[in-house]
Each structure stands twice: as C-alpha cells, then as structure tokens.
Design a protein around this motif. Structure first.
Motif, PDB file in Angstrom:
ATOM      1  N   GLU A 139      15.257   3.205   1.229  1.00 62.39           N
ATOM      2  CA  GLU A 139      15.534   1.849   0.746  1.00 62.39           C
ATOM      3  C   GLU A 139      16.403   1.145   1.784  1.00 62.39           C
ATOM      4  OE1 GLU A 139      17.632  -0.158  -3.187  1.00 62.39           O
ATOM      5  OE2 GLU A 139      17.031   1.947  -3.221  1.00 62.39           O
ATOM      6  N   ILE A 140      15.955  -0.045   2.227  1.00 58.92           N
ATOM      7  CA  ILE A 140      16.671  -0.758   3.290  1.00 58.92           C
ATOM      8  C   ILE A 140      16.824  -2.239   2.964  1.00 58.92           C
ATOM      9  CG2 ILE A 140      15.847   0.820   5.085  1.00 58.92           C
ATOM     10  CD1 ILE A 140      13.871  -1.400   5.974  1.00 58.92           C
ATOM     11  N   LEU A 141      17.801  -2.871   3.603  1.00 59.54           N
ATOM     12  CA  LEU A 141      17.856  -4.321   3.724  1.00 59.54           C
ATOM     13  C   LEU A 141      17.297  -4.624   5.096  1.00 59.54           C
ATOM     14  CD1 LEU A 141      21.301  -5.506   2.315  1.00 59.54           C
ATOM     15  CD2 LEU A 141      19.046  -5.801   1.308  1.00 59.54           C
ATOM     16  N   LYS A 191      14.607  -6.817   0.744  1.00 65.00           N
ATOM     17  CA  LYS A 191      14.972  -5.461   0.344  1.00 65.00           C
ATOM     18  C   LYS A 191      13.649  -4.724   0.305  1.00 65.00           C
ATOM     19  CE  LYS A 191      16.896  -2.588  -3.244  1.00 65.00           C
ATOM     20  NZ  LYS A 191      17.412  -2.524  -4.614  1.00 65.00           N
ATOM     21  N   GLN A 192      13.598  -3.544   0.916  1.00 66.01           N
ATOM     22  CA  GLN A 192      12.350  -2.791   0.968  1.00 66.01           C
ATOM     23  C   GLN A 192      12.572  -1.357   0.532  1.00 66.01           C
ATOM     24  OE1 GLN A 192      11.395  -4.083   5.206  1.00 66.01           O
ATOM     25  NE2 GLN A 192       9.346  -3.846   4.336  1.00 66.01           N
ATOM     26  N   LEU A 194      18.234  -3.844  10.493  1.00 69.42           N
ATOM     27  CA  LEU A 194      17.951  -2.958   9.371  1.00 69.42           C
ATOM     28  C   LEU A 194      19.231  -2.287   8.899  1.00 69.42           C
ATOM     29  CD1 LEU A 194      14.868  -1.137  10.970  1.00 69.42           C
ATOM     30  CD2 LEU A 194      14.827  -3.155   9.488  1.00 69.42           C
ATOM     31  N   TYR A 195      19.443  -2.233   7.580  1.00 66.58           N
ATOM     32  CA  TYR A 195      20.599  -1.565   6.979  1.00 66.58           C
ATOM     33  C   TYR A 195      20.071  -0.582   5.949  1.00 66.58           C
ATOM     34  CZ  TYR A 195      24.897  -0.857   4.302  1.00 66.58           C
ATOM     35  OH  TYR A 195      25.974  -0.295   3.668  1.00 66.58           O
ATOM     36  N   VAL A 196      20.425   0.687   6.084  1.00 65.37           N
ATOM     37  CA  VAL A 196      19.922   1.714   5.172  1.00 65.37           C
ATOM     38  C   VAL A 196      20.792   1.759   3.921  1.00 65.37           C
ATOM     39  CG1 VAL A 196      19.339   4.157   4.899  1.00 65.37           C
ATOM     40  CG2 VAL A 196      19.047   3.045   7.132  1.00 65.37           C
ATOM     41  N   LEU A 197      20.133   1.568   2.762  1.00 69.54           N
ATOM     42  CA  LEU A 197      20.817   1.630   1.473  1.00 69.54           C
ATOM     43  C   LEU A 197      20.762   3.038   0.884  1.00 69.54           C
ATOM     44  CD1 LEU A 197      19.358  -1.661  -0.012  1.00 69.54           C
ATOM     45  CD2 LEU A 197      21.728  -1.297   0.692  1.00 69.54           C
ATOM     46  N   ALA A 198      19.584   3.677   0.938  1.00 67.99           N
ATOM     47  CA  ALA A 198      19.407   5.018   0.373  1.00 67.99           C
ATOM     48  C   ALA A 198      18.281   5.728   1.126  1.00 67.99           C
ATOM     49  CB  ALA A 198      19.071   4.919  -1.112  1.00 67.99           C
ATOM     50  N   GLY A 199      18.391   7.041   1.235  1.00 68.52           N
ATOM     51  CA  GLY A 199      17.384   7.815   1.945  1.00 68.52           C
ATOM     52  C   GLY A 199      17.687   7.872   3.435  1.00 68.52           C
ATOM     53  N   ARG A 200      16.710   8.347   4.193  1.00 71.93           N
ATOM     54  CA  ARG A 200      16.865   8.444   5.642  1.00 71.93           C
ATOM     55  C   ARG A 200      15.748   7.646   6.297  1.00 71.93           C
ATOM     56  NH1 ARG A 200      17.759  13.627   8.321  1.00 71.93           N
ATOM     57  NH2 ARG A 200      15.547  13.847   7.981  1.00 71.93           N
ATOM     58  N   GLU A 231       0.823  -1.208   0.000  1.00 78.21           N
ATOM     59  CA  GLU A 231       0.000   0.000   0.000  1.00 78.21           C
ATOM     60  C   GLU A 231       0.857   1.257   0.000  1.00 78.21           C
ATOM     61  OE1 GLU A 231       1.203  -0.923   4.032  1.00 78.21           O
ATOM     62  OE2 GLU A 231       0.156  -2.181   2.621  1.00 78.21           O
ATOM     63  N   ARG A 232       0.321   2.299  -0.582  1.00 75.60           N
ATOM     64  CA  ARG A 232       0.920   3.635  -0.605  1.00 75.60           C
ATOM     65  C   ARG A 232       2.324   3.675  -1.203  1.00 75.60           C
ATOM     66  NH1 ARG A 232      -1.954   3.176   4.214  1.00 75.60           N
ATOM     67  NH2 ARG A 232      -0.130   2.508   5.340  1.00 75.60           N
ATOM     68  N   GLY A 233       2.617   2.830  -2.178  1.00 71.40           N
ATOM     69  CA  GLY A 233       3.866   2.944  -2.922  1.00 71.40           C
ATOM     70  C   GLY A 233       5.061   2.199  -2.381  1.00 71.40           C
ATOM     71  N   SER A 234       4.937   1.450  -1.304  1.00 71.30           N
ATOM     72  CA  SER A 234       6.066   0.681  -0.786  1.00 71.30           C
ATOM     73  C   SER A 234       6.240  -0.602  -1.601  1.00 71.30           C
ATOM     74  CB  SER A 234       5.841   0.329   0.686  1.00 71.30           C
ATOM     75  OG  SER A 234       5.857   1.497   1.475  1.00 71.30           O
TER      76      SER A 234
END
Length: 194
Positions: A175-177, A113-114, A132-138, A94-97
C-alpha cells in the motif's frame, strides 16, 4: 419571485465563471486551441465565455468540466454544501490492485493511494516525476539498472523518463501514496527542526 439581492448574487456567480475558466485553463498549460479540440467548442466561443462576453450555459459548461475533469460546481462556484468530506471513488485494476485518486486536478501534481497486487516487472518511461511513500507492505522499485526494496515509512522519488517499475517486493500486496507530477514537477518535503 426573485428579489434584487438574489439577482445580484446570480449575476456575481455568472460573472465569476469566465475568469475561473481562464484561470483553470492556464493553470493546466492549455491553449484555447487545445481546449477547443478537447471539447468540440470553437476557440471563439471559449474566448467569449472566458472574457464574459458570452453567458455560459450548461451545454458549454458540461464539456468544459469533462475536459478539465472537475465537478460542474467547481466551475460555477456553487455555495458550499456544509459537508467538507471528499467522497473517494476507488478504481479496481487488473489482478487485484486498487487505485484511489485523492486529487481531481489534471495538469498538476496528482495524488493517489494505491494497493498493488503482485505482478511481473515491466519497465516503462514517460514524462514526469514520481514520489512514492510506503504505507504498508514492502515495495520493490526498479529504476534503470538499480533495484530497491522500500519498507513502511520509506520514500523514493525519481524522474519518469528513466525506465522504471514498482510493485510488491514479495507475494503480498503493498500500500503506497503515489504523487505524480507532469513536466518534471517535484514534491517538496519540508520539515522543521526538532
């Protein structure tokens, strides 16, 4: 007409299915009774298939593959196709995720990957452990009364029995792992000295 070596290979494949099913069930911490309830097959039938006293048929293997959420060829140990690539199946939420499962083994640590779109925080609790590992964004992470913002390359881990929520820290996506381990399983990060 089949040859003796083809018959031998078929016998070897069929003989390997029962032990593979038993190992899969035990790895997931399931009893025969729980698996019987999930598949609609009797405990007796499952026991005989696992012990090799009954030959597995498609009408037995299909519900087992479905219950374990594995491909049928993983139960049968089909010959390798020569293509080592994993064909990922993104799931639009929902809502673009977007959620992309990177593992196919329920009952063990799951990896995703989310891409998370903005949404309202809603704290949840459940059994398990998350990494959680942040790939891009905050990423905004709320765990209990604590509120954190993580940037690309940063990692967080926590017990999911504590109220928590995570999502974008601003109006963009993040974007996260995401690793989720049941029953308190934890990710272990190993590094070597420089």
């Amino acid at each position: 007409m089949s040859t003796g070596s083809e018959d031998d290979e078929l016998e070897r494949i069929l003989d390997g299915i029962g032990p593979r099913l038993r190992r899969l069930r035990r790895d997931r911490g399931l009893t025969l009774e729980a698996l019987a309830a999930a598949t609609g097959l009797s405990v007796s039938t499952l026991s005989r298939v696992e012990s090799g006293k009954r030959r597995p048929t498609l009408d037995l293997l299909i519900p087992l593959a479905k219950a374990h959420r594995v491909a049928l060829d993983q139960l049968v140990a089909a010959p390798a196709s020569g293509d080592p690539r994993v064909h990922l199946q993104p799931v639009r939420k929902e809502r673009g995720s977007v959620l992309v499962p990177l593992t196919q083994y329920p009952g063990r640590v799951q990896v995703f990957k989310q891409v998370l779109a903005p949404r309202q925080p809603e704290l949840v609790t459940h059994e398990g452990y998350e990494w959680l590992y942040v790939l891009a964004g905050r990423l905004r992470l709320v765990v209990g009364a604590r509120d954190f913002t993580l940037r690309p390359g940063e990692v967080a881990e926590f017990d999911t029995t504590e109220p928590h929520w995570f999502g974008p820290a601003d109006t963009g996506t993040v974007e996260i792992l995401h690793l989720f381990g049941p029953r308190g399983d934890q990710a272990v990060v190993r590094t070597r000295d420089a």
